[in-house]
Design an enzyme around this catalytic site. Structure first.
Site, short mmCIF file in Angstrom:
data_model
loop_
_atom_site.label_atom_id
_atom_site.label_comp_id
_atom_site.label_asym_id
_atom_site.label_seq_id
_atom_site.Cartn_x
_atom_site.Cartn_y
_atom_site.Cartn_z
CG HIS A 76 -1.83 1.16 1.32
ND1 HIS A 76 -2.73 1.33 2.35
CD2 HIS A 76 -1.99 2.26 0.53
CE1 HIS A 76 -3.40 2.46 2.19
NE2 HIS A 76 -2.96 3.05 1.09
CD GLU A 118 0.52 5.37 -0.57
OE1 GLU A 118 1.38 5.34 0.33
OE2 GLU A 118 -0.68 5.63 -0.36
CG HIS A 122 2.56 8.58 2.50
ND1 HIS A 122 2.32 8.96 3.80
CD2 HIS A 122 1.38 8.07 2.04
CE1 HIS A 122 1.06 8.69 4.12
NE2 HIS A 122 0.47 8.15 3.08
#
Length: 226
Positions: A76, A118, A122
């Protein structure tokens, strides 16, 4: 008696001051790229993701992740974390992500939109260039061994979060229950989160571990096509 009370009050004030100073130090680096304490590697149980998506959107065609290929645990994300809290969106707009990088990651993260999301939320906080960040994801994933009983699950499996925790601990020497968290929704196991140092070594992470699933039993749907 009065002196004892005063000493106790001073000790409380000293502790509060230390906590306040720690919070201020963390606030000073809020969302600053490269300034974090450790990573969380989130491994999503793909059959649960696809089952939940089917429950929500019964009329919509399945995505590539939920097609014919039988994905098990997929990445993920790899998330920079503070000991308390986490940074996000450290560079807006995010540096451009080359399509070649996206294609190279589809074996681990089988959805292009997930890869782009992502990176923006992040990856930009890692302090790494795009290619280096996704190479780090690949290295982090290689550190974690999936328990053999979950690699090719052919039948629905009812498990306790503690049993999943124990299976990962057994397959990964050095990983402790305080260094991971089991994720779940109302009925299914959804993911396993594992804490890693910046050097990609297992480490404890109390804030993450205390959020582990508290249900007595959860379901792991089998791989698609089973």
């Amino acid at each position: 008696m009065i002196k004892s009370v005063v000493r106790g009050a001073l000790m409380v004030l000293a502790v509060l001051a230390a906590v306040f100073q720690s919070a201020r130090a963390q606030d000073a680096r809020q969302n600053e790229a490269g300034q974090f304490d450790f990573y969380v590697l989130s491994l999503s149980w793909s059959p649960s993701f696809c089952a939940a998506a089917a429950d929500r959107e019964r009329e919509r065609a399945p995505t590539s992740q939920c097609g014919a290929r039988p994905y098990a645990f997929v990445v993920h994300g790899l998330w920079p974390q503070y000991d308390r809290g986490f940074p996000e969106y450290c560079q807006v707009p995010a540096p451009r992500l080359d399509r070649g990088i996206v294609s190279s990651m589809l074996d681990l993260m089988p959805a292009p939109h997930l890869i782009f999301n992502e990176w923006g939320k992040h990856g930009t906080c890692s302090g790494l260039a795009p290619r280096a960040y996704f190479e780090t994801i690949r290295k982090a994933r290689a550190v974690v061994k999936i328990p053999p009983e979950y690699i090719n699950l052919q039948e629905p499996l009812s498990v306790t979060p503690a049993a999943v925790e124990e299976a990962f601990k057994t397959s990964n020497p050095g990983l402790s229950p305080n260094g991971m968290a089991i994720g779940c929704d109302k009925k299914r196991l959804t993911e396993v989160r594992i804490c890693l140092s910046k050097e990609l070594q297992f480490r404890d992470c109390a804030e993450i571990a205390r959020r582990s699933c508290s249900r007595d039993q959860v379901l792991m749907p089998p791989l698609r096509g089973s």
